[in-house]
Design an enzyme around this catalytic site. Structure first.
Site, PDB file in Angstrom:
ATOM      1  N   ASP A 159       8.997 117.956 -37.070  1.00 23.97           N
ATOM      2  CA  ASP A 159       9.632 118.585 -36.200  1.00 23.97           C
ATOM      3  C   ASP A 159       9.110 118.514 -34.642  1.00 23.97           C
ATOM      4  OD1 ASP A 159      11.659 121.222 -35.485  1.00 23.97           O
ATOM      5  OD2 ASP A 159       9.694 121.925 -34.743  1.00 23.97           O
ATOM      6  N   HIS A 208      20.887 122.150 -37.802  1.00 25.48           N
ATOM      7  CA  HIS A 208      20.777 123.612 -37.740  1.00 25.48           C
ATOM      8  C   HIS A 208      20.422 124.163 -36.294  1.00 25.48           C
ATOM      9  CE1 HIS A 208      16.770 121.521 -37.427  1.00 25.48           C
ATOM     10  NE2 HIS A 208      16.151 122.610 -37.063  1.00 25.48           N
ATOM     11  N   ASP A 209      20.314 123.112 -35.460  1.00 22.91           N
ATOM     12  CA  ASP A 209      20.258 123.572 -34.046  1.00 22.91           C
ATOM     13  C   ASP A 209      21.583 123.354 -33.345  1.00 22.91           C
ATOM     14  OD1 ASP A 209      17.777 124.312 -33.788  1.00 22.91           O
ATOM     15  OD2 ASP A 209      16.790 122.125 -33.556  1.00 22.91           O
TER      16      ASP A 209
END
Length: 578
Positions: A229, A350-351
């Protein structure tokens, strides 16, 4: 055509490539491997399945649904962070890298889940968040305790006697500054994200060794891959020079691909990746194709797969995108990686808000066909597809009325910042309603029971009101559902290596609404035709392309006359070519 993405965190600059070039794939197909052939399913653990009624998804909930995952045909699951965390950023602020968040379960639950996946032929990808930690991690607790603490240099500190540090923009801080004053030692610490996510100092070899040891811990447990990430931000120019005004619009240029990033990745490869049968992908791919190749080309011994954002960042406002933009983006990335390196294929994570709400049409009339069409696209391109949980059902954006309903730190802090700046809050909320990451994090819709069968308690984020129609139980029993179409498309990809490795060539490159291309490998070929519009479209199949068997079709019929094909709204067809 409406679509939108989450707040754009950066503008990516890319070298152009001809969309019509037909690359030579000899080198790629001679290096076939399992992670290139994977179909990856991204699972947001807080929202997948709650087993104990506390309203939060957990590992035992995932265990309950392992057979469902297997039924999809996917071969790998990427789960967002499940480590111990105070949850300032939904688990992306880690306080213990070797422990499981109590809300999610125990390490024994993790071991059982991992074994259950492996028993079903599903590999597991661990999310590794090491650009920053939580401010509640013991490293940071020690680091801020005194200037001479052994952990002081695990983070970036700027002593107050040197004056105010050069401004750095923060993604999540409502004040916008990535330097946070800490009175305990009269110094500022750096946080590119939330103030509760201090950036680790990768220039310190002790930090790097700590991270490699953590990764080895999980590799020894049997995880099959790592997703790094925000890692392109890990290396920093620690002289912290002044950046030009407005640099946050080109943040990758100034924040990413720091001076020692490749050194760190090669060291990570030597310490971890080379010793286990794992693959690694980093969030982001730099600001040029050269950056991306330097990260993932095989002879670099760094990462295995580029995960770029140009596709999802095409849509950064309420105006949406054009098909030309989408086609040109995916075509130039394909061309750039035809002979060396490997890329990810995705349009949701998810973003971002929901796939069908951003790139398709989430109206009742067109939600199903456009969802099927978009999944056909993702699963028929060269590269490794990433499919986001719920998109196999055609789950849509949720319609929030007020800021009190949001849980995402980016939304909440963005609201406070807009309010303090006197922004048009009606316009802000309209944009937020469509862009927010919370759209893509609502609970999985399993059935038409209360809270969609996600939990017996109160869900941490509201369930979409359309769950009584859009859910696994309904769609499993409907042979024409989005879910069963997704399963067929996954199987088609798995059965046909040409959809993984084959040459990609655009057909009708100027058509305003139809995206068509061929995939070809070892004398076999397929033609993919996708109508990206809500109206019927005519496309002429070029001379020399003789269509044969219909491999998949998201409608019951095909309307063709000679080489003219009349497509229905959002129709997706794949033909075998004779």
């Amino acid at each position: 055509m409406k679509s939108i993405s989450v707040f754009v965190l950066a503008v990516y600059l890319f070298v152009g490539c001809s969309s019509g070039d037909k690359p030579n794939t000899e080198k790629q197909t001679s290096d076939q491997t399992w992670w290139k052939e994977a179909v990856i399913y991204q699972l947001y653990p807080r929202s997948f399945k709650d087993s104990d009624g506390d309203g939060v998804g957990d590992l035992r909930g995932i265990i309950e649904k392992l057979d469902y995952l297997q039924s999809l045909g996917i071969t790998m699951v990427w789960v967002n962070p499940i480590y111990s965390s105070p949850n300032d950023d939904n688990g992306y602020d880690i306080s213990d890298y070797r422990d499981i968040m109590a809300e999610f379960g125990t390490m024994e639950d993790f071991d059982e889940m991992l074994q259950g996946m492996h028993d079903r032929g599903i590999k597991f990808v661990m999310d590794v968040v090491v650009n920053h930690s939580s401010d509640e991690h013991e490293w940071f607790v020690q680091s801020r305790s005194s200037r001479d603490n052994p952990y002081r240099d695990y983070y970036h500190w700027w002593p107050a006697e040197k004056g105010t540090p050069p401004y750095r923009w923060s993604f999540f801080d409502p004040e916008g500054n990535a330097w946070r004053y800490d009175s305990l030692t009269d110094a500022y610490y750096l946080h590119y994200f939330s103030r509760k996510q201090p950036d680790l100092n990768w220039e310190n070899p002790k930090v790097r060794q700590e991270v490699y040891d953590i990764m080895k811990f999980w590799a020894e447990k049997g995880v099959d891959g790592f997703r790094l990430d925000a890692f392109q931000f890990a290396s920093k120019d620690t002289t912290f020079p002044e950046f030009p005004k407005g640099y946050e619009k080109e943040v990758i240029k100034y924040y990413g691909m720091g001076p020692y990033l490749h050194d760190y990745l090669r060291e990570m490869y030597d310490e971890v990746f080379s010793k286990y049968d794992v693959f690694a992908v980093a969030e982001g791919a730099g600001s040029t194709f050269e950056d991306a190749h330097d990260l993932v080309d095989a002879d670099r011994n760094e990462l295995q797969m580029a995960y770029h954002f140009e596709g999802v960042d095409l849509v950064n406002d309420l105006d949406g995108y054009t098909l030309d933009e989408l086609r040109n983006s995916f075509s130039k990335w394909d061309s750039a990686f035809a002979n060396e390196g490997w890329i990810s294929i995705f349009l949701a994570n998810h973003d971002n808000a929901r796939l069908v709400s951003r790139y398709g049409n989430d109206s009742p009339e067109f939600r199903a066909p456009s969802s099927k069409m978009l999944n056909t696209f993702i699963l028929s391109m060269r590269g490794t597809p990433y499919c986001y949980y719920g998109d196999e059902l055609g789950m849509t954006n949720i319609d929030f009325d007020s800021i009190s309903q949001y849980r995402d730190i980016a939304a909440i802090n963005g609201y406070q910042k807009a309010l303090s700046e006197g922004a048009d809050m009606d316009a802000f909320m309209e944009r937020l309603n469509f862009l927010s990451r919370d759209n893509g994090r609502t609970p999985m819709q399993w059935d038409d029971s209360p809270h969609a069968g996600f939990t017996t308690g109160i869900p941490w984020l509201p369930v979409n009101d359309n769950f009584t129609e859009i859910n696994v139980a309904n769609e499993s029993s409907d042979p024409n559902s989005c879910l069963n179409y997704f399963r067929k498309m996954v199987q088609l990809r798995k059965d046909n290596p040409l959809l993984v490795y084959g040459d990609y060539t655009v057909v009708a490159p100027k058509h305003p609404d139809v995206y068509a291309y061929t995939r070809e490998l070892d004398g076999e070929a397929m033609l993919v035709i996708l109508n990206f519009s809500s109206t019927g479209q005519l496309i002429n199949i070029p001379n020399g392309l003789e269509t044969g068997e219909i491999m998949i079709n998201n409608y019951h019929e095909i309307n063709a006359e000679g080489n003219k094909l009349n497509l229905q709204p959002y129709q997706a067809i794949i033909f075998q070519l004779n």
